[in-house]
Design a protein around this motif. Sequence first.
Motif, PDB file in Angstrom:
ATOM      1  N   ASN A  30      50.299 -37.442 -15.542  1.00  0.00           N
ATOM      2  CA  ASN A  30      51.116 -38.618 -15.208  1.00  0.00           C
ATOM      3  C   ASN A  30      51.757 -39.284 -16.434  1.00  0.00           C
ATOM      4  N   TYR A  31      51.262 -39.011 -17.648  1.00  0.00           N
ATOM      5  CA  TYR A  31      51.799 -39.663 -18.844  1.00  0.00           C
ATOM      6  C   TYR A  31      52.874 -38.825 -19.540  1.00  0.00           C
ATOM      7  N   GLN A  32      53.233 -37.675 -18.947  1.00  0.00           N
ATOM      8  CA  GLN A  32      54.270 -36.840 -19.568  1.00  0.00           C
ATOM      9  C   GLN A  32      55.645 -37.495 -19.420  1.00  0.00           C
ATOM     10  N   GLY A  65      50.068 -31.606 -21.077  1.00  0.00           N
ATOM     11  CA  GLY A  65      49.175 -32.753 -21.217  1.00  0.00           C
ATOM     12  C   GLY A  65      48.590 -32.654 -22.607  1.00  0.00           C
ATOM     13  N   VAL A  66      47.376 -33.161 -22.803  1.00  0.00           N
ATOM     14  CA  VAL A  66      46.778 -33.058 -24.136  1.00  0.00           C
ATOM     15  C   VAL A  66      45.695 -31.978 -24.157  1.00  0.00           C
ATOM     16  N   HIS A  67      45.229 -31.664 -25.381  1.00  0.00           N
ATOM     17  CA  HIS A  67      44.424 -30.474 -25.592  1.00  0.00           C
ATOM     18  C   HIS A  67      43.152 -30.428 -24.754  1.00  0.00           C
ATOM     19  N   GLY A  90      46.712 -33.791 -29.398  1.00  0.00           N
ATOM     20  CA  GLY A  90      45.297 -34.167 -29.370  1.00  0.00           C
ATOM     21  C   GLY A  90      45.070 -35.436 -28.561  1.00  0.00           C
ATOM     22  N   CYS A  91      44.004 -36.165 -28.894  1.00  0.00           N
ATOM     23  CA  CYS A  91      43.701 -37.411 -28.184  1.00  0.00           C
ATOM     24  C   CYS A  91      42.840 -38.265 -29.105  1.00  0.00           C
ATOM     25  N   SER A  92      43.309 -39.470 -29.411  1.00  0.00           N
ATOM     26  CA  SER A  92      42.573 -40.310 -30.371  1.00  0.00           C
ATOM     27  C   SER A  92      41.219 -40.724 -29.805  1.00  0.00           C
ATOM     28  N   LEU A  93      41.104 -40.803 -28.491  1.00  0.00           N
ATOM     29  CA  LEU A  93      39.818 -41.157 -27.878  1.00  0.00           C
ATOM     30  C   LEU A  93      38.822 -39.998 -28.015  1.00  0.00           C
ATOM     31  N   ALA A  94      39.282 -38.771 -27.690  1.00  0.00           N
ATOM     32  CA  ALA A  94      38.402 -37.600 -27.814  1.00  0.00           C
ATOM     33  C   ALA A  94      37.903 -37.450 -29.254  1.00  0.00           C
ATOM     34  N   VAL A 118      36.078 -36.895 -19.489  1.00  0.00           N
ATOM     35  CA  VAL A 118      36.727 -35.613 -19.823  1.00  0.00           C
ATOM     36  C   VAL A 118      37.526 -35.691 -21.114  1.00  0.00           C
ATOM     37  N   ASN A 119      37.855 -36.899 -21.560  1.00  0.00           N
ATOM     38  CA  ASN A 119      38.577 -37.049 -22.826  1.00  0.00           C
ATOM     39  C   ASN A 119      37.623 -36.784 -23.990  1.00  0.00           C
ATOM     40  N   THR A 120      37.133 -35.547 -24.065  1.00  0.00           N
ATOM     41  CA  THR A 120      36.215 -35.106 -25.127  1.00  0.00           C
ATOM     42  C   THR A 120      36.489 -33.626 -25.379  1.00  0.00           C
ATOM     43  N   GLU A 177      37.503 -45.791 -28.440  1.00  0.00           N
ATOM     44  CA  GLU A 177      38.612 -46.356 -27.666  1.00  0.00           C
ATOM     45  C   GLU A 177      39.854 -45.490 -27.826  1.00  0.00           C
ATOM     46  N   CYS A 178      40.747 -45.616 -26.866  1.00  0.00           N
ATOM     47  CA  CYS A 178      42.048 -44.959 -26.924  1.00  0.00           C
ATOM     48  C   CYS A 178      43.000 -45.953 -27.576  1.00  0.00           C
ATOM     49  N   HIS A 179      43.699 -45.525 -28.631  1.00  0.00           N
ATOM     50  CA  HIS A 179      44.542 -46.482 -29.364  1.00  0.00           C
ATOM     51  C   HIS A 179      45.646 -47.050 -28.480  1.00  0.00           C
ATOM     52  N   VAL A 180      46.102 -46.274 -27.502  1.00  0.00           N
ATOM     53  CA  VAL A 180      47.199 -46.738 -26.639  1.00  0.00           C
ATOM     54  C   VAL A 180      46.697 -47.824 -25.683  1.00  0.00           C
ATOM     55  N   HIS A 181      45.592 -47.541 -25.005  1.00  0.00           N
ATOM     56  CA  HIS A 181      45.079 -48.499 -24.018  1.00  0.00           C
ATOM     57  C   HIS A 181      44.438 -49.715 -24.681  1.00  0.00           C
ATOM     58  N   ALA A 182      43.785 -49.488 -25.828  1.00  0.00           N
ATOM     59  CA  ALA A 182      43.176 -50.634 -26.530  1.00  0.00           C
ATOM     60  C   ALA A 182      44.275 -51.611 -26.952  1.00  0.00           C
ATOM     61  N   PRO A 205      41.175 -48.744 -16.463  1.00  0.00           N
ATOM     62  CA  PRO A 205      39.920 -49.228 -17.065  1.00  0.00           C
ATOM     63  C   PRO A 205      39.754 -48.929 -18.554  1.00  0.00           C
ATOM     64  N   GLU A 206      40.601 -48.065 -19.138  1.00  0.00           N
ATOM     65  CA  GLU A 206      40.529 -47.826 -20.592  1.00  0.00           C
ATOM     66  C   GLU A 206      41.196 -48.937 -21.398  1.00  0.00           C
ATOM     67  N   CYS A 207      41.897 -49.857 -20.717  1.00  0.00           N
ATOM     68  CA  CYS A 207      42.688 -50.856 -21.450  1.00  0.00           C
ATOM     69  C   CYS A 207      41.816 -51.887 -22.153  1.00  0.00           C
ATOM     70  N   SER A 276      52.892 -46.144 -25.480  1.00  0.00           N
ATOM     71  CA  SER A 276      53.293 -44.749 -25.291  1.00  0.00           C
ATOM     72  C   SER A 276      52.346 -43.876 -26.110  1.00  0.00           C
ATOM     73  N   CYS A 277      51.840 -42.808 -25.499  1.00  0.00           N
ATOM     74  CA  CYS A 277      50.891 -41.928 -26.205  1.00  0.00           C
ATOM     75  C   CYS A 277      51.690 -40.847 -26.935  1.00  0.00           C
ATOM     76  N   ARG A 278      51.623 -40.875 -28.265  1.00  0.00           N
ATOM     77  CA  ARG A 278      52.443 -39.928 -29.028  1.00  0.00           C
ATOM     78  C   ARG A 278      51.959 -38.497 -28.822  1.00  0.00           C
ATOM     79  N   PHE A 279      50.692 -38.323 -28.456  1.00  0.00           N
ATOM     80  CA  PHE A 279      50.180 -36.957 -28.207  1.00  0.00           C
ATOM     81  C   PHE A 279      50.776 -36.400 -26.915  1.00  0.00           C
ATOM     82  N   MET A 280      50.789 -37.233 -25.877  1.00  0.00           N
ATOM     83  CA  MET A 280      51.383 -36.797 -24.597  1.00  0.00           C
ATOM     84  C   MET A 280      52.863 -36.459 -24.790  1.00  0.00           C
ATOM     85  N   LYS A 281      53.522 -37.255 -25.622  1.00  0.00           N
ATOM     86  CA  LYS A 281      54.971 -37.082 -25.792  1.00  0.00           C
ATOM     87  C   LYS A 281      55.319 -35.934 -26.739  1.00  0.00           C
TER      88      LYS A 281
HETATM   89 FE1  SF4 Z   1      44.070 -39.874 -25.351  1.00  0.00          FE
HETATM   90 FE2  SF4 Z   1      44.839 -42.372 -25.061  1.00  0.00          FE
HETATM   91 FE3  SF4 Z   1      46.668 -40.476 -25.161  1.00  0.00          FE
HETATM   92 FE4  SF4 Z   1      45.063 -40.707 -23.005  1.00  0.00          FE
HETATM   93  S1  SF4 Z   1      46.616 -42.161 -23.687  1.00  0.00           S
HETATM   94  S2  SF4 Z   1      45.591 -38.826 -24.079  1.00  0.00           S
HETATM   95  S3  SF4 Z   1      43.165 -41.366 -23.972  1.00  0.00           S
HETATM   96  S4  SF4 Z   1      45.262 -41.030 -26.830  1.00  0.00           S
END
Ligand code: SF4
Length: 325
Positions: A30-32, A65-67, A90-94, A118-120, A177-182, A205-207, A276-281
Amino acid sequence: MTIAETRATHWQDEVRRLARERDAVILAHNYQEPAIQDVADHVGDSLALSRIAAGTDAGTIVFCGVHFMAETAKLLSPDKTVLIPTAQAGCSLADTIDADQLRAWKAQHPGAAVVAYVNTSAAVKAEADVCCTSSNAVEVVNSIPRDQPVLFLPDQFLGEHVRRQTGRDNIEVWMGECHVHAGISPVDLRAQVAANPTAEVLVHPECGCASSTIWLAGRGDLPAERTHILSTAGMLESARGMKAETALVATEIGMLHQLRKVNQHTTFVPVNPKASCRFMKMITPELLVRCLREGRDEIQLPSEITERARRSVQRMVAIGKAPTA
Ligand code: SF4
Ligand code: 13P
């Protein structure tokens, strides 16, 4: 048709042609970017896409999506080729916990059940008892005997949400934490609610604002009956029947595309338009075409962790019913 539209159509036709040639199913989170969502076979949250990956007949899964999401697909469909347009996504939370850190945490809490979002990485999943996503975290923790302590990782805001929803006081939460949601803060939320006083409020709920959302709703500073803590699949579900003129959305901004598709009557406003999640983008049309043409980047998992990681993910997939995505 404009030149840009003609180019977009050609690009999409090429993706569809290459996907047929490769017997590939294209999954998009959904974040693509909207263009990627629109060319995919399925769009959804991590749980819905995991379920589709587990059940597909296609020989190849292309994961936009992410890795960790592509790794999860590989765990569930080990005999299939799983591709991600760039392994750099990648994913800053993972990244907030690795397998060594988890082993050390477990050693401090013998007998605790380990619930990993699953974000691991797959290596962390191999050390967990069961995985969860934001759609089913509460159900997963409720499936663990009430008197057994739980280690929940790695998201502190989701962990706090699970604590509240389950009413359990024996849950230890990893402070990741996820840098985007935090970055979606209570200050952003208050300002948007003040500017849109009749809006529905949808919060992932990650916000960073998730805990204060509940607190403010409890105090009457936010409209309790119009305030909802929801996974991305839950947001879509609630948008489908929504009659409100405006809805405030606290999550990654890619989500707005699907919300606007399922409900053209409501105006969906991001609580923080910069979320905006730079990894998704990192997944772009060009890289998706390259992925389908050249078969890269392929997900490979070390055999020593695969079985244990798969067990954790399979337990998650078996709990609860699939949400609509
Ligand atoms: Fe990871 Fe946050 Fe991006 Fe989701 S939005 S993939 S938790 S960095
Ligand atoms: P979902 O589990 O809602 O798909 O979210 C995944 C994610 O990366 C959240 O930032």
